[in-house]
Design an enzyme around this catalytic site. Structure first.
Site, mmCIF file in Angstrom:
data_model
loop_
_atom_site.group_PDB
_atom_site.id
_atom_site.type_symbol
_atom_site.label_atom_id
_atom_site.label_comp_id
_atom_site.label_asym_id
_atom_site.label_seq_id
_atom_site.Cartn_x
_atom_site.Cartn_y
_atom_site.Cartn_z
ATOM 1 N N LYS A 63 31.270 90.406 12.656
ATOM 2 C CA LYS A 63 32.547 91.072 12.952
ATOM 3 C C LYS A 63 32.352 92.588 12.989
ATOM 4 O O LYS A 63 32.925 93.282 13.826
ATOM 5 C CB LYS A 63 33.594 90.677 11.919
ATOM 6 C CG LYS A 63 34.023 89.211 12.088
ATOM 7 C CD LYS A 63 34.883 88.718 10.962
ATOM 8 C CE LYS A 63 35.239 87.252 11.180
ATOM 9 N NZ LYS A 63 35.773 86.600 10.005
ATOM 10 N N LYS A 106 32.141 84.225 18.110
ATOM 11 C CA LYS A 106 31.574 85.570 17.926
ATOM 12 C C LYS A 106 30.186 85.734 18.539
ATOM 13 O O LYS A 106 29.668 86.839 18.613
ATOM 14 C CB LYS A 106 31.469 85.863 16.422
ATOM 15 C CG LYS A 106 32.812 86.028 15.746
ATOM 16 C CD LYS A 106 32.686 86.287 14.265
ATOM 17 C CE LYS A 106 32.557 85.034 13.434
ATOM 18 N NZ LYS A 106 33.709 84.147 13.377
ATOM 19 N N GLU A 140 40.065 88.543 21.071
ATOM 20 C CA GLU A 140 40.818 89.031 19.914
ATOM 21 C C GLU A 140 40.548 88.209 18.662
ATOM 22 O O GLU A 140 40.407 88.759 17.563
ATOM 23 C CB GLU A 140 42.322 89.001 20.253
ATOM 24 C CG GLU A 140 43.250 89.464 19.150
ATOM 25 C CD GLU A 140 43.066 90.942 18.809
ATOM 26 O OE1 GLU A 140 42.307 91.208 17.855
ATOM 27 O OE2 GLU A 140 43.638 91.806 19.496
ATOM 28 N N LEU A 145 45.146 88.323 13.914
ATOM 29 C CA LEU A 145 45.601 89.704 13.661
ATOM 30 C C LEU A 145 45.211 90.617 14.828
ATOM 31 O O LEU A 145 44.123 90.477 15.390
ATOM 32 C CB LEU A 145 44.969 90.256 12.370
ATOM 33 C CG LEU A 145 45.333 89.536 11.074
ATOM 34 C CD1 LEU A 145 44.601 90.203 9.896
ATOM 35 C CD2 LEU A 145 46.832 89.586 10.828
ATOM 36 N N ASP A 174 28.707 86.374 8.605
ATOM 37 C CA ASP A 174 29.929 86.282 9.395
ATOM 38 C C ASP A 174 30.623 87.649 9.460
ATOM 39 O O ASP A 174 31.047 88.100 10.524
ATOM 40 C CB ASP A 174 30.834 85.223 8.742
ATOM 41 C CG ASP A 174 32.125 85.068 9.477
ATOM 42 O OD1 ASP A 174 32.076 84.660 10.654
ATOM 43 O OD2 ASP A 174 33.196 85.368 8.900
#
Ligand code: ADP
Ligand code: ASP
Ligand code: MG
Length: 973
Positions: A833, A730, A757, A764, A829
């Site tokens: 996202k 990330k 992704e 997902l 975290d």
């Protein structure tokens, strides 16, 4: 074949009276039964039927034809014979048997008598070779007969060939010809070690024959011949030693012994295995004319005649023939020059008018490039004669360049096969060209690229020099080219390639390096006046070059081929020194520096042969996710290649300390051992260069499976280099906004792909769903979700029966948390996202713009050990329990969510309450759930839900990005 073969006798009466059993037996004696599988044998009167039968006679049976000829001359004898039989025939079976036996005895005596006649009276019984399709020709190269076991293997192949007649051309045992030439050199340079070298050869053959031949007589016969030959060779080499020189016929005589010995040993082995055969010293049959260059031309007419004579003396259905050697019309021994046994086989095939030639060697066929240089090379299933010629001329030494010439006339196909892999069908060389689709089929079908299908193979010739004759005085002056090449001819040099610019300002040609000195000298002297006068500016020599040829029927006239070829060379940074395109349209030839030769070969081969979705994959961070991904690659690679034409090759794995690089692609079943045993110190730049440039795989991708910001900082450089990037890391997308924007901008401009992704919700489809919505014109209003599997687990289980701190401990125990659970509970975290999704939705936010409600109580955010933290956490249970109860009382649950509020241009991470009927309230385990509220999904959000953490699903997410990349690159969907 339903063919009736007939014995010939003097009169029809006699014919009809001989009993059928006798007919069969007689036929057998004359080997007619085997001939073409004749279904019946009858007697016919000579004069009436002979003409009609002549073709069959000619084609199917020498014995029969011989009988016919004899019958013609000994009609009365036959008549007598059959008349006797008629008289003797009776109806009782025992007397019938007697008749048959005595008739057969008569037949035998006639045969014996006539064989005698044949020997003494050649003109009366001229025997002609039964030329035609009953013959099949085989050629076995040196490696095929390199040892006792290999000779036995070859003998088995000969025995298993069902052809009626076989002519088998054989090379010297592997390395023997080299050893012979070496003997000569030693003797010529007065080095008396030639004697020990000769003894070595002697021993080698003695040992092989002794191991091969059980039959004492056969062995003694061969050893006596060998002894005799070695004795003679010793004498000849002594003469050469004294003279310090060997004439060409002398040398050719010496070097041809390898074939003489191998043919005799093979013939004895085949006979020993039960197939009667003879051996032929090809010097008795094969007549060639010397051309003054390093070539000889077969004299087919003279050879045909000699073959008939030879055959009359030695008729046989299986003949083992020496390759390589021949003689001149004056019976002086000579050779077909190095590697000439292929040529011998082709000449023999044309002399016998054989049905086919099989050239047995140590590879599966003609490859699209020299398999020793290009590991990707594939076996070509077919080649036209012309293509085969071009390939061999330009250096594919699997076939002697002149092999196709003799067989073309009769359309005899050649098959190249592997003696060590008889299952493989090999390469068939014949008249009509077939576009090569093997290995390229999928690629061709979905690219429909005719230019690609035209190219069959590539070959290189090294040790070439270029000569460039330049000057303004050449333009428009007739005869300059002719003068140049006349001069080259006079020094006996071989021009391999010519290229002339249409301005006529320069003529450039390639000759073997060893000949260029004399060529340049001769040209300078021939054109001295023109050079002095300035009409010619220079005769320039460029040393150390290689010729690279691309071969394929009609290739040169197909648009796009040259462009692709030169683009591939340019991409590999290879300088092209000269270009020639044959008018034949069969080849495009370029001259490159010799040091670039193999790279050039690989580059062009990859361009035409590798699927466009072949990827060189570098994996950074072989930790839990990385190694799971490598495992998934290992399991899927074959299916991907076969069904989707996606060829993934992991060419590098880089850990923090060591890295493993491999050009062709690593063996994924043992990468750990390899990394440990053969790894080298990690070097980011070297890794990148290797994955991208060190070979010619069309696409390069680096997969970053680390969580490192330092690795993420490399993305820009990698994208700029044309390397695609896939990552679950990330750090890049949630790092400084300007860096993120630069990265995305570069990626858009460069057509290089960057997929991530797995940075949100593991496997997902969250990023792809968001992109899909955006790209189809939907407006994102809000994205809200539970993005942390750990925190999801904690709140899904926080139902009143256990305290918050207990559940945290439990989650840690089950391995659902980071080593320090504070990393999950801090919300950072989730914030990363949120920022990734926000930026994906077009918001320009920094991580600092996201308010994060940490679940770590303020006093515990200090430096302390994990254990201390877990011990102190229960002290804060009351506060959160209170919140839970409040929610409970209102029929709600607590959930820790990330929110992207597009309309408000904001994002946040917070603890929220949701009614028990809400989708977020019904989550179980460590699932993630993400709700997209958009203009289209305004009443009910679009929800994606499922396991959002764990190595398997995260690696799966990365893998699906790779497949997406492949489909962007052109793989079928
Ligand atoms: P033989 O002794 O059987 O005549 P050669 O050594 O003359 O065998 O020829 C076979 C060799 O040619 C192979 O082992 C291979 O290394 C080499 N070779 C070079 N180019 C090609 C090609 N395009 N296809 C197949 N083999 C090739
Ligand atoms: N033995 C010869 C050579 O090595 C011919 C051949 O094998 O083709 O050149
Ligand atoms: Mg060869």
């Amino acid at each position: 074949m339903d063919l009736s073969l007939s014995l010939v006798c003097g009169g029809c009466k006699a014919a009809s009276l001989v009993c059928p059993q006798l007919q069969k037996q007689v036929a057998k004696r004359f080997r007619l039964e085997a001939a073409a599988g004749a279904s019946s044998v009858s007697l016919v009167p000579w004069r009436r039927r002979m003409t009609a039968f002549a073709p069959h006679v000619f084609r199917y049976s020498s014995g029969f034809r011989q009988l016919c000829r004899q019958a013609q001359l000994h009609e009365t004898k036959y008549e007598r014979f059959f008349d006797n039989n008629r008289r003797r025939s009776s109806s009782s079976s025992s007397s019938r048997r007697r008749v048959v036996q005595s008739a057969l005895a008569d037949v035998d005596s006639i045969v014996v008598q006539e064989e005698e006649d044949l020997k003494t009276d050649k003109d009366v019984y001229p025997v002609v070779v039964p030329r035609g399709e009953t013959w099949s020709v085989h050629k076995f190269g040196g490696t095929c007969v390199g040892s006792c076991e290999r000779i036995q293997n070859v003998a088995k192949i000969i025995l298993n060939d069902p052809s009626l007649r076989k002519a088998v051309v054989v090379s010297a045992m592997a390395k023997v010809t080299d050893m012979m030439y070496d003997l000569l050199e030693r003797a010529k340079s007065r080095d008396d070690t030639y004697l020990s070298a000769l003894e070595k050869l002697h021993e080698k053959h003695k040992d092989t024959a002794t191991a091969l031949l059980d039959d004492h007589d056969a062995l003694s016969k061969f050893l006596a011949t060998l002894e005799h030959d070695v004795h003679n060779l010793r004498a000849m080499l002594r003469a050469i030693y004294i003279a310090g020189h060997a004439t060409e016929p002398f040398a050719d005589f010496v070097v041809g012994h390898g074939e003489l010995w191998s043919a005799q040993m093979l013939a004895a082995t085949v006979s020993q295995m039960g197939l009667p055969c003879v051996w032929m010293d090809a010097r008795e049959v094969l007549v060639v004319n010397l051309t003054g260059t390093q070539q000889v031309d077969p004299d087919f007419e003279a050879s045909d005649e000699r073959l008939d004579k030879w055959y009359a003396r030695t008729p046989a259905d299986t003949i083992i023939i020496t390759g390589f050697i021949a003689s001149t019309a004056d019976n002086i021994p000579t050779t077909l020059k190095r590697d000439g046994s292929d040529f011998s086989a082709a000449i023999m095939a044309s002399l016998f008018r054989a049905a086919q030639v099989t050239i047995w060697t140590d590879v599966d066929g003609v490859y699209s490039a020299d398999p020793r240089k290009v590991s990707e090379a594939v076996v070509l299933s077919t080649l036209s004669y012309q293509e085969a010629w071009e390939m061999s001329y330009f250096g594919a030494n699997v076939l002697h360049p002149r092999t196709t010439m003799p067989v073309m006339k009769y359309d005899i196909p050649i098959t190249i096969r592997n003696v060590f892999n008889v299952e493989s069908p090999g390469t068939r060389i014949g008249r009509s060209p077939v576009p090569e689709t093997a290995g390229k089929s999928l690629q061709l079908s979905f690219y429909n690229n005719t230019a690609d299908s035209m190219v069959k193979g590539f070959a290189t010739i090294d040790n070439i020099a270029l000569v460039n004759v330049e000057g303004t005085g050449m333009a428009g002056v007739p005869g300059t080219a002719s003068d140049i090449f006349q001069t080259v001819k006079e020094v006996g040099a071989n021009v391999v390639m010519i290229s002339q610019a249409s301005s006529e300002h320069s003529i450039c040609f390639a000759v073997p390096e060893k000949e260029v000195g004399s060529v340049a000298k001769a040209l300078k002297s021939r054109f001295k006046r023109a050079l002095d006068a300035g009409r010619l500016s220079q005769v320039e020599v460029v040393h150390n070059c290689s010729i690279l040829a691309a071969v394929g029927q009609q290739m040169a006239s197909t648009p796009g081929v040259s462009a692709s070829l030169f683009t591939a060379l340019a991409k590999a940074n290879i300088n092209v020194r000269a270009i020639a395109q044959g008018c034949s349209e069969y080849n495009i030839t370029v001259v490159v520096d010799q040091e670039d030769s193999v790279r050039a070969l690989k580059a062009v081969h990859s361009r035409f042969y590798l699927s466009k979705t072949t990827m060189s994959v570098g994996v950074v961070g072989p930790g839990l996710i990385g190694s799971t991904l490598l495992e998934q690659f290992k399991d899927q690679a074959a299916i991907l290649k076969e069904e989707f034409n996606i060829d993934l090759r992991v060419t590098g794995i880089m850990g923090t300390k060591s890295m493993l690089l491999c050009e062709a692609g690593l063996d994924l079943s043992k990468w750990r051992e390899l990394l440990e045993g053969e790894g080298e110190p990690t070097d980011m730049v070297k890794f990148m260069v290797h994955v991208k440039d060190n070979h010619f795989i069309p696409n390069a991708v680096i997969i970053d499976c680390t969580a490192s910001a330092h690795v993420a900082e490399q993305y820009y450089k990698w994208l700029k280099k044309g390397i695609h990037i896939i990552t679950p890391n990330k750090k890049a997308n949630s790092g400084p906004l300007d860096q993120y924007l630069c990265l995305r901008e570069l990626q858009r401009q460069s057509y290089t792909h960057y997929f991530y992704e797995a940075t949100v919700g593991a496997g997902l489809p969250i990023i792809s769903t968001l992109r899909g919505l955006n790209e189809t014109g939907d407006k994102i209003i809000k994205i809200e979700g539970i993005f942390s599997g750990t925190v999801s687990y904690i709140f899904n289980n926080f139902k009143g029966d256990k305290s918050f701190s207990q559940i945290v401990r439990e989650a840690k125990m089950f391995g659902f948390t980071e080593p320090d659970p504070r990393d999950d509970l801090s919300g950072m975290d989730v914030a990363r996202k949120v920022i990734i999704l926000a930026r994906e939705s077009g918001l320009r936010l920094e991580l600092a713009d996201i308010p994060v409600q940490s679940l770590v109580p303020e006093p515990l955010r200090r430096e302390s050990t994990v254990e201390e933290f877990l011990e102190e956490l229960p002290d804060y249970d009351t506060e959160i329990e209170h919140l839970r109860q409040e929610a409970e009382a209102a029929g709600e649950v607590l959930r820790y969510v990330g929110v992207v509020d597009v309309l408000a241009n904001a994002g946040r991470v917070e603890l929220q309450r949701y009614p028990k009927s809400h989708a977020f309230a019904q989550l179980s385990g460590s699932d993630n759930i993400i709700a997209f509220a958009t203009s289209r999904y305004s009443k009910q959000p679009l929800i994606v839900r499922g396991p959002g953490a764990g190595a398997e699903v995260t690696a799966g997410g990365v893998f699906s990005d790779i497949l997406r990349l492949a489909s962007y690159l052109g793989a079928p969907s």
